[in-house]
Design a protein around this motif. Structure first.
Motif, short mmCIF file in Angstrom:
data_model
loop_
_atom_site.label_atom_id
_atom_site.label_comp_id
_atom_site.label_asym_id
_atom_site.label_seq_id
_atom_site.Cartn_x
_atom_site.Cartn_y
_atom_site.Cartn_z
N LYS A 297 0.83 -1.20 0.00
CA LYS A 297 0.00 0.00 0.00
C LYS A 297 0.86 1.25 0.00
CE LYS A 297 -4.06 -1.97 2.27
NZ LYS A 297 -4.94 -1.94 3.50
N ALA A 298 1.97 1.22 0.75
CA ALA A 298 2.88 2.37 0.75
C ALA A 298 3.50 2.56 -0.63
CB ALA A 298 3.96 2.19 1.82
N GLU A 299 3.89 1.46 -1.30
CA GLU A 299 4.45 1.56 -2.64
C GLU A 299 3.43 2.12 -3.62
OE1 GLU A 299 5.85 -2.25 -3.74
OE2 GLU A 299 7.54 -2.26 -2.34
N ASN A 300 2.18 1.68 -3.52
CA ASN A 300 1.15 2.20 -4.43
C ASN A 300 0.87 3.67 -4.17
OD1 ASN A 300 0.82 -0.25 -5.75
ND2 ASN A 300 -0.80 -0.96 -4.36
N ALA A 301 0.93 4.06 -2.90
CA ALA A 301 0.72 5.47 -2.61
C ALA A 301 1.81 6.34 -3.25
CB ALA A 301 0.68 5.70 -1.10
N SER A 302 3.07 5.86 -3.16
CA SER A 302 4.16 6.61 -3.79
C SER A 302 4.07 6.57 -5.31
CB SER A 302 5.51 6.04 -3.32
OG SER A 302 5.62 4.69 -3.73
N ARG A 303 3.59 5.49 -5.89
CA ARG A 303 3.44 5.39 -7.34
C ARG A 303 2.32 6.30 -7.83
NH1 ARG A 303 5.90 0.83 -9.75
NH2 ARG A 303 4.34 0.88 -11.41
N LEU A 305 1.59 9.17 -6.50
CA LEU A 305 2.14 10.52 -6.51
C LEU A 305 3.01 10.76 -7.74
CD1 LEU A 305 3.07 10.95 -2.72
CD2 LEU A 305 1.08 11.86 -3.94
N THR A 306 3.69 9.72 -8.19
CA THR A 306 4.55 9.85 -9.38
C THR A 306 3.78 9.52 -10.66
OG1 THR A 306 5.29 7.56 -9.09
CG2 THR A 306 6.63 9.32 -8.08
N LYS A 307 2.44 9.38 -10.56
CA LYS A 307 1.56 9.11 -11.71
C LYS A 307 1.93 7.81 -12.41
CE LYS A 307 0.51 13.99 -12.55
NZ LYS A 307 0.48 15.08 -13.55
N GLN A 308 2.21 6.80 -11.63
CA GLN A 308 2.48 5.47 -12.16
C GLN A 308 1.31 4.54 -11.81
OE1 GLN A 308 6.23 4.09 -10.71
NE2 GLN A 308 7.43 5.69 -11.74
N ALA A 309 1.18 3.47 -12.59
CA ALA A 309 0.09 2.51 -12.35
C ALA A 309 0.35 1.75 -11.05
CB ALA A 309 -0.01 1.51 -13.51
N PRO A 310 -0.67 1.61 -10.19
CA PRO A 310 -0.45 0.89 -8.92
C PRO A 310 -0.26 -0.60 -9.14
CG PRO A 310 -2.78 1.44 -9.17
CD PRO A 310 -2.05 2.11 -10.32
N LEU A 311 0.49 -1.20 -8.27
CA LEU A 311 0.73 -2.64 -8.34
C LEU A 311 -0.44 -3.41 -7.71
CD1 LEU A 311 4.49 -2.69 -7.27
CD2 LEU A 311 3.56 -2.81 -9.60
N PRO A 312 -0.73 -4.61 -8.19
CA PRO A 312 -1.85 -5.39 -7.60
C PRO A 312 -1.54 -5.74 -6.14
CG PRO A 312 -0.58 -6.73 -9.13
CD PRO A 312 -0.09 -5.34 -9.29
N GLU A 313 -2.59 -5.67 -5.34
CA GLU A 313 -2.44 -5.94 -3.90
C GLU A 313 -2.83 -7.36 -3.50
OE1 GLU A 313 -4.55 -3.07 -1.66
OE2 GLU A 313 -3.40 -1.34 -2.41
N ASP A 314 -3.14 -8.19 -4.47
CA ASP A 314 -3.52 -9.58 -4.16
C ASP A 314 -2.45 -10.58 -4.55
OD1 ASP A 314 -3.76 -9.15 -6.83
OD2 ASP A 314 -5.68 -10.21 -7.07
#
Length: 370
Positions: A297-303, A305-314
């Motif tokens: 979740k922390a990685e997706n939050a930072s992504r 902010l940088t306008k990158q696609a979030p990683l799957p959390e499952d």
């Protein structure tokens, strides 16, 4: 008519005396190997009448290095009621009985037991097979050979309860499923009252025996020597004084039952330790999964902010594997067996408690009568 009979619950089991003798003979001949056979009879208004029995054919195991494995033979005999060969044997025997106009309805099966040890997985699977596939109104008759050798006929009738049948059909014996169904070890087996029935011809013969029971009061012997003398006139009197009623008989049955009870309790503690180990493993894996999810979740939050696609959390389902919960069926069966041993010991000690108090001064050093 058949639907009307199914609506009447089974209240008791009535076994013919000839069937009892056949079961005792078969179980005694194969002891200590487990003996099994099937029962035929009819259902009459809630009373299951057992009119005949037949032992299952035995299969000789090949000997290894000149030695015969008794455990393998006992396990094979215990699983005989649900074997395909024996199922065909039952069908053939029932067909032959119908040709001679004899009760040919399958009403259950019987098995032998040693020291009350009959609550096993084989027994449950056999009874489930009978109640599910052959006939729902069937029973399992258990003959305790060791108990019968002590002078008390050990013959009991059991069947599986409806809640346990439903749980066994699903095949899920986890902690969650047991909590939802509220299934306990006391709910596995339902014991039915068992009665032994004699034919009218045998009853008439018993009433016409030459020696009738005494109608007058039996006099007490003058001394101990008179008790040892086998008086021909009083030898058949059931209330004639003798030394048999003073026998404590503690060693052969009670001591072995206590040993088996302790073994079952140790098995219960072993299963409890295994379940606690599973809980510790599950807690560690869940902690790892929670830490990984927080990190993702922390990685997706930072992504974001940088306008990158979030990683799957499952993805944790592929990275982590939760330990499988051990089957709770073995624990339930062992708990039911502990209860069986406890009732067995309690029933046996109740008969000798008075004798033990009577001879307490001789057993305890320094103990004097008040």
């Amino acid at each position: 008519m058949a639907d009307a009979l199914k609506d009447v619950p089974l209240r008791s089991v009535q076994v013919e005396a000839l069937v009892v003798m056949k079961i005792i003979k078969h179980c005694s001949q194969t002891f200590p190997t487990t003996a099994t056979g099937f029962l035929v009879g009819m259902d009459a208004q809630g009373t299951l009448q057992v009119t005949n029995s037949f032992p299952f054919p035995t299969t000789d195991l090949p000997s290894t290095d000149g030695h015969h494995d008794n455990n393998a033979a006992s396990n094979l005999a215990a699983a005989a009621p649900r074997a395909k060969v024996n199922a065909a044997y039952q069908i053939e025997m029932i067909r032959n009985l119908r040709e001679v106009n004899i009760d040919a309805n399958n009403v259950g099966w019987y098995t032998s037991a040693n020291m009350g040890n009959f609550v096993t997985l084989n027994m449950i699977e056999n009874q489930y097979y009978y109640q599910k596939d052959l006939n729902e109104r069937t029973v399992a008759i258990v003959h305790d050979v060791s108990r019968s050798s002590q002078g008390s006929l050990g013959l009991r009738a059991f069947r599986l309860s409806h809640p346990f049948m439903a749980a066994y059909r699903e095949g899920k014996f986890t902690t969650e499923s047991l909590q939802k169904s509220n299934l306990r070890h006391q709910d596995i087996l339902v014991e039915l009252p068992l009665q032994i029935h004699n034919s009218h011809l045998l009853t008439s013969f018993l009433h016409q025996l030459p020696s009738k029971p005494p109608t007058t009061e039996i006099p007490f012997p003058a001394d101990l020597a008179a008790v040892s003398v086998k008086d021909q006139n009083n030898q058949g009197a059931p209330l004639f004084p003798n030394f048999d009623s003073l026998d404590l008989s503690i060693d052969p049955f009670l001591e072995k039952s206590c040993d088996l009870l302790l073994d079952s309790i140790e098995t219960h503690h072993t299963e409890l330790n295994n379940y606690q180990y599973y809980q510790r493993q599950l807690g560690r894996e869940q902690a790892k999964i929670t830490a990984w999810q927080l990190k993702r979740k922390a990685e997706n939050a930072s992504r974001v902010l940088t306008k990158q696609a979030p990683l799957p959390e499952d993805e944790w389902t592929k990275l982590f594997k939760l330990p499988q919960e051990p089957n709770r069926l073995e624990v339930m069966l062992n708990s039911r067996q502990v209860e069986q041993y406890a009732r067995q010991i309690d029933g046996f000690t109740a008969a000798i408690s008075g004798k033990m108090f009577a001879v307490r001064s001789n057993l305890i050093p320094g103990e004097t009568e008040p």
